[in-house]
Design an enzyme around this catalytic site. Sequence first.
Site, PDB file in Angstrom:
ATOM      1  N   GLU A 115      10.020 -15.553 -18.424  1.00  0.00           N
ATOM      2  CA  GLU A 115       9.783 -14.181 -18.376  1.00  0.00           C
ATOM      3  C   GLU A 115       8.577 -13.508 -19.542  1.00  0.00           C
ATOM      4  O   GLU A 115       7.716 -12.773 -19.235  1.00  0.00           O
ATOM      5  CB  GLU A 115      10.927 -13.178 -18.471  1.00  0.00           C
ATOM      6  CG  GLU A 115      10.907 -11.827 -18.216  1.00  0.00           C
ATOM      7  CD  GLU A 115      10.227 -11.252 -16.859  1.00  0.00           C
ATOM      8  OE1 GLU A 115      10.116 -12.240 -16.182  1.00  0.00           O
ATOM      9  OE2 GLU A 115       9.850 -10.044 -16.934  1.00  0.00           O
ATOM     10  N   CYS A 118       0.883  -1.258  -0.165  1.00  0.00           N
ATOM     11  CA  CYS A 118      -0.162  -0.152  -0.026  1.00  0.00           C
ATOM     12  C   CYS A 118       1.088   1.377   0.024  1.00  0.00           C
ATOM     13  O   CYS A 118       2.172   1.151   0.186  1.00  0.00           O
ATOM     14  CB  CYS A 118      -0.988   0.183   1.169  1.00  0.00           C
ATOM     15  SG  CYS A 118      -1.735  -1.186   1.310  1.00  0.00           S
ATOM     16  N   ARG A 130       1.583   1.423  -5.779  1.00  0.00           N
ATOM     17  CA  ARG A 130       1.905   0.619  -4.970  1.00  0.00           C
ATOM     18  C   ARG A 130       0.611  -0.270  -4.441  1.00  0.00           C
ATOM     19  O   ARG A 130       0.550  -1.175  -3.624  1.00  0.00           O
ATOM     20  CB  ARG A 130       2.492   1.296  -3.605  1.00  0.00           C
ATOM     21  CG  ARG A 130       3.706   1.653  -3.891  1.00  0.00           C
ATOM     22  CD  ARG A 130       4.108   2.637  -2.496  1.00  0.00           C
ATOM     23  NE  ARG A 130       4.303   1.964  -1.409  1.00  0.00           N
ATOM     24  CZ  ARG A 130       5.411   1.060  -1.155  1.00  0.00           C
ATOM     25  NH1 ARG A 130       6.377   1.061  -2.080  1.00  0.00           N
ATOM     26  NH2 ARG A 130       5.418   0.020  -0.268  1.00  0.00           N
ATOM     27  N   LYS A 152       3.274  -3.090  -7.278  1.00  0.00           N
ATOM     28  CA  LYS A 152       4.702  -3.168  -7.620  1.00  0.00           C
ATOM     29  C   LYS A 152       5.547  -4.055  -6.812  1.00  0.00           C
ATOM     30  O   LYS A 152       6.528  -4.371  -7.261  1.00  0.00           O
ATOM     31  CB  LYS A 152       5.074  -1.705  -7.736  1.00  0.00           C
ATOM     32  CG  LYS A 152       6.477  -1.482  -8.336  1.00  0.00           C
ATOM     33  CD  LYS A 152       6.542  -2.112  -9.631  1.00  0.00           C
ATOM     34  CE  LYS A 152       7.970  -1.929 -10.224  1.00  0.00           C
ATOM     35  NZ  LYS A 152       8.075  -2.807 -11.407  1.00  0.00           N
ATOM     36  N   ASN A 202       0.605  -0.134   6.183  1.00  0.00           N
ATOM     37  CA  ASN A 202       1.073  -0.961   5.010  1.00  0.00           C
ATOM     38  C   ASN A 202       1.804  -2.085   5.677  1.00  0.00           C
ATOM     39  O   ASN A 202       2.850  -2.045   6.651  1.00  0.00           O
ATOM     40  CB  ASN A 202       2.261  -0.108   4.062  1.00  0.00           C
ATOM     41  CG  ASN A 202       2.625  -1.227   3.001  1.00  0.00           C
ATOM     42  OD1 ASN A 202       1.988  -2.157   2.579  1.00  0.00           O
ATOM     43  ND2 ASN A 202       3.776  -0.951   2.768  1.00  0.00           N
ATOM     44  N   GLY A 203       1.411  -3.490   5.373  1.00  0.00           N
ATOM     45  CA  GLY A 203       2.222  -4.603   5.839  1.00  0.00           C
ATOM     46  C   GLY A 203       0.959  -5.627   6.359  1.00  0.00           C
ATOM     47  O   GLY A 203      -0.455  -5.642   6.110  1.00  0.00           O
ATOM     48  N   TRP A 235      -3.737  -1.754  -1.206  1.00  0.00           N
ATOM     49  CA  TRP A 235      -3.756  -3.161  -2.097  1.00  0.00           C
ATOM     50  C   TRP A 235      -4.184  -4.113  -1.006  1.00  0.00           C
ATOM     51  O   TRP A 235      -3.743  -4.452   0.019  1.00  0.00           O
ATOM     52  CB  TRP A 235      -2.290  -3.549  -2.510  1.00  0.00           C
ATOM     53  CG  TRP A 235      -2.566  -4.756  -3.352  1.00  0.00           C
ATOM     54  CD1 TRP A 235      -3.023  -4.989  -4.507  1.00  0.00           C
ATOM     55  CD2 TRP A 235      -1.799  -5.816  -2.760  1.00  0.00           C
ATOM     56  NE1 TRP A 235      -2.694  -6.198  -4.948  1.00  0.00           N
ATOM     57  CE2 TRP A 235      -2.041  -6.820  -4.078  1.00  0.00           C
ATOM     58  CE3 TRP A 235      -0.911  -6.436  -2.200  1.00  0.00           C
ATOM     59  CZ2 TRP A 235      -1.508  -8.075  -4.121  1.00  0.00           C
ATOM     60  CZ3 TRP A 235      -0.389  -7.729  -1.883  1.00  0.00           C
ATOM     61  CH2 TRP A 235      -0.541  -8.510  -3.201  1.00  0.00           C
ATOM     62  N   GLU A 284       0.659 -11.101 -17.106  1.00  0.00           N
ATOM     63  CA  GLU A 284       0.238 -10.056 -15.651  1.00  0.00           C
ATOM     64  C   GLU A 284      -0.421  -8.784 -16.261  1.00  0.00           C
ATOM     65  O   GLU A 284      -0.934  -8.115 -15.382  1.00  0.00           O
ATOM     66  CB  GLU A 284       1.450  -9.907 -15.055  1.00  0.00           C
ATOM     67  CG  GLU A 284       2.445  -8.977 -15.538  1.00  0.00           C
ATOM     68  CD  GLU A 284       3.973  -8.934 -14.601  1.00  0.00           C
ATOM     69  OE1 GLU A 284       3.470  -8.589 -13.575  1.00  0.00           O
ATOM     70  OE2 GLU A 284       4.678  -8.806 -15.126  1.00  0.00           O
ATOM     71  N   LYS A 318       5.106 -11.392 -18.468  1.00  0.00           N
ATOM     72  CA  LYS A 318       4.755 -10.428 -19.055  1.00  0.00           C
ATOM     73  C   LYS A 318       3.485 -10.105 -19.776  1.00  0.00           C
ATOM     74  O   LYS A 318       2.739  -9.254 -19.602  1.00  0.00           O
ATOM     75  CB  LYS A 318       5.840  -9.878 -20.025  1.00  0.00           C
ATOM     76  CG  LYS A 318       7.227  -9.523 -19.587  1.00  0.00           C
ATOM     77  CD  LYS A 318       7.104  -7.883 -18.809  1.00  0.00           C
ATOM     78  CE  LYS A 318       6.931  -7.900 -17.390  1.00  0.00           C
ATOM     79  NZ  LYS A 318       7.534  -8.680 -16.472  1.00  0.00           N
ATOM     80  N   HIS A 368       5.684 -34.202 -22.826  1.00  0.00           N
ATOM     81  CA  HIS A 368       5.267 -34.947 -21.740  1.00  0.00           C
ATOM     82  C   HIS A 368       3.937 -34.637 -21.324  1.00  0.00           C
ATOM     83  O   HIS A 368       3.965 -34.806 -19.892  1.00  0.00           O
ATOM     84  CB  HIS A 368       6.501 -35.136 -20.780  1.00  0.00           C
ATOM     85  CG  HIS A 368       7.915 -35.494 -21.120  1.00  0.00           C
ATOM     86  ND1 HIS A 368       7.997 -36.866 -21.492  1.00  0.00           N
ATOM     87  CD2 HIS A 368       9.105 -34.876 -21.833  1.00  0.00           C
ATOM     88  CE1 HIS A 368       9.280 -36.820 -22.125  1.00  0.00           C
ATOM     89  NE2 HIS A 368       9.421 -35.792 -22.486  1.00  0.00           N
TER      90      HIS A 368
HETATM   91  C1  AGP Z   1       7.164  -8.710 -12.719  1.00  0.00           C
HETATM   92  O1  AGP Z   1       6.698  -8.069 -13.655  1.00  0.00           O
HETATM   93  C2  AGP Z   1       6.098  -8.676 -11.415  1.00  0.00           C
HETATM   94  N1  AGP Z   1       5.903  -7.291 -11.100  1.00  0.00           N
HETATM   95  C3  AGP Z   1       6.550  -9.432 -10.164  1.00  0.00           C
HETATM   96  O2  AGP Z   1       6.917 -10.600 -10.585  1.00  0.00           O
HETATM   97  C4  AGP Z   1       8.131  -8.971  -9.575  1.00  0.00           C
HETATM   98  O3  AGP Z   1       9.115  -9.243 -10.462  1.00  0.00           O
HETATM   99  C5  AGP Z   1       8.066  -9.645  -8.082  1.00  0.00           C
HETATM  100  O4  AGP Z   1       7.086  -9.489  -7.291  1.00  0.00           O
HETATM  101  C6  AGP Z   1       9.488  -9.378  -7.523  1.00  0.00           C
HETATM  102  O5  AGP Z   1       9.404  -8.009  -7.130  1.00  0.00           O
HETATM  103  P1  AGP Z   1      10.868  -7.391  -6.579  1.00  0.00           P
HETATM  104  O6  AGP Z   1      11.833  -7.560  -7.809  1.00  0.00           O
HETATM  105  O7  AGP Z   1      10.671  -6.062  -6.385  1.00  0.00           O
HETATM  106  O8  AGP Z   1      11.457  -8.035  -5.351  1.00  0.00           O
END
Ligand code: AGP
Length: 608
Positions: free
Chosen positions: A481, A2, A27, A603, A101-102, A75, A488, A485, A504
């Site tokens: 990756e 958050c 965030r 993020k 936040n947490g 969030w 998400e 991309k 398999h």
């Molecule tokens: C990647 O596009 C995502 N936003 C997510 O997988 C991110 O890489 C993951 O949460 C790790 O975040 P960090 O690199 O800030 O630790």
Amino acid sequence: MCGIVGYIGTKEAALIILDGLAKLEYRGYDSAGMAIFDGEKIRISKSVGRLKVLESETCGGKTMRGTVGIGHTRWATHGVPSKTNAHPHFNRQETICVVHNGIIENYIALRKKLADRGYEFVSDTDTEVVAHLLDYYYKGNPLEAITKVLHRVEGSYALGVMFAQHPDQLFAVRKDSPLIVGQNEDGCYIASDVPAILKYTRNVYYVDNQEIVRLRGDHMHFYTVDEEELKKEAVYIDWDANAAEKAGYEHFMLKEMYEQPKTVMDTLSPRIRENDIVIEEFEMPDEQLRQIKKIHIVACGSAYHAGVTGKYVLESLARIPVEVDLASEFRYRDPILEEGAMVIVISQSGETADTLAALREAKSRGFRVLGIVNVVGSSIAREADSVMYTWAGPEIAVATTKAYSGQLTALYLLAMKFAKVRNTVTEAEFEELLDSLKRLPDQIELLLGSKERIQRFANRYVGAKDIFFVGRGIDYAISLEGSLKLKEISYIHSEAYAAGELKHGTISLIEEGTLVAVVATQQHLYPKTISNMVEVKARGAFVLAVTNEGNHDIEKVADYVIYIPKTHPLFANSLAIVPLQLFGYYVAVGKGCDVDKPRNLAKSVTVE
Ligand code: AGP
């Protein structure tokens, strides 16, 4: 994760809070709220949805007059996104309010104890427990009440706290979740991250674990959880303020993709000296580097995918066994760390809870931890034994691009450093590697120039239901990756598979027209990967191939080909990722998705 913003000073707090929250919406953005002391009492306004709903409901903050306040973008972790669950949260007399936040891990037990003492809860959140616990301990001294609460709550928290009976003060408290404070001639500020207050001050204080800050209009005091006063040094932030803006791009994600050449250059240049690799921040003497017997790479999400690439590169160049773990698994699987091992944690934000916990687990066992991190001064950067920054600058889009490219670059440098010290590459091989490394920024730039072609191709797949990404060896790492991309930000189901593994089981999912993106940049695996293309074609797949310039024979099998410039095979991921990023981006744009703030995501995941 958050966003928190707080202000106390001579200006209208609501305007500063809304402006700061807008910089932190990455965030968390399922609900928002703020509390302002209006001279007599604390008034709260909360809303569901994006921050702009709160802005409109408060007429841009004009209906919330006062010079002291706290705000929050959420969030959701506990309790659905709703006005009731949005922060700030009040105690029962509405004289104390808190943003958080947490995660308060023991909130259920505390909630029961408070309910047994007559406290009533209006929300489903863990945060509301803090508001009532502050009420329970408050006897007129806010600092004392806060420290008592900190002795009772377990878990992670960044808190902003206001007391109606002390309108000349604001409190910031931190454990594990990031929090900074700053000051200028107009007052004092609290924020979860630098962009929120960068326009007001470049001198910020990173609040450390279990520290409390008492902010007044013209000064701040820092305390330990035992109310002992602390002295702290400010950190000067030299970010370019524009870096946190879109600079004319439609989305931060596209802007940050285009910043990848600079990121790679900025990560490389301070570490390439007279045709050698110098990693000053990695304070490990060469002799110690030679003693390293095994490397554990631990991370989450895209950072984990960078780690998978790192495994191939480190094992190939430095001949060191590498094990790659998801941080959320590593910390609970009682990992076997032998003598002579070292741990590398990778994190863009430096605040990912699972990765931070993995770092602490490794350190608790006496192992050195190197952090590959993007955010300067973040928790992982400060707790690792040494940190190698990726110099990508602030990354705002939830889907990482430039920071991921910075992570790959840092791992290449590390692998080359190890290989040089351990004599596992010849001088000629080292020079070829160095030359390939230096050419990456221009080659990435070149690939970014093909965005229109990729956009046209991507538009065909906005209605797709399943898209597969496959490759062998390091091409499998980049498939991971590429798949993340796409899914998400476009919400299309996607899987990455080792190309040799598809037959398999998963190949049963291939139907007429299913898109299979095949990455084939590893020449020694090329014939096998072509066979895998034939296998999926035989079942009706449409094959998108990403391969090296010159492999024109691939057009006999693949339906659509994207060529990448020639580079050292171990660095091919840095190039292959560009068309895959653009593909995912344009599919998402074509679907009208909110690319920079995808649903359900944040993020940095600063909770478990
Ligand atoms: C990647 O596009 C995502 N936003 C997510 O997988 C991110 O890489 C993951 O949460 C790790 O975040 P960090 O690199 O800030 O630790």
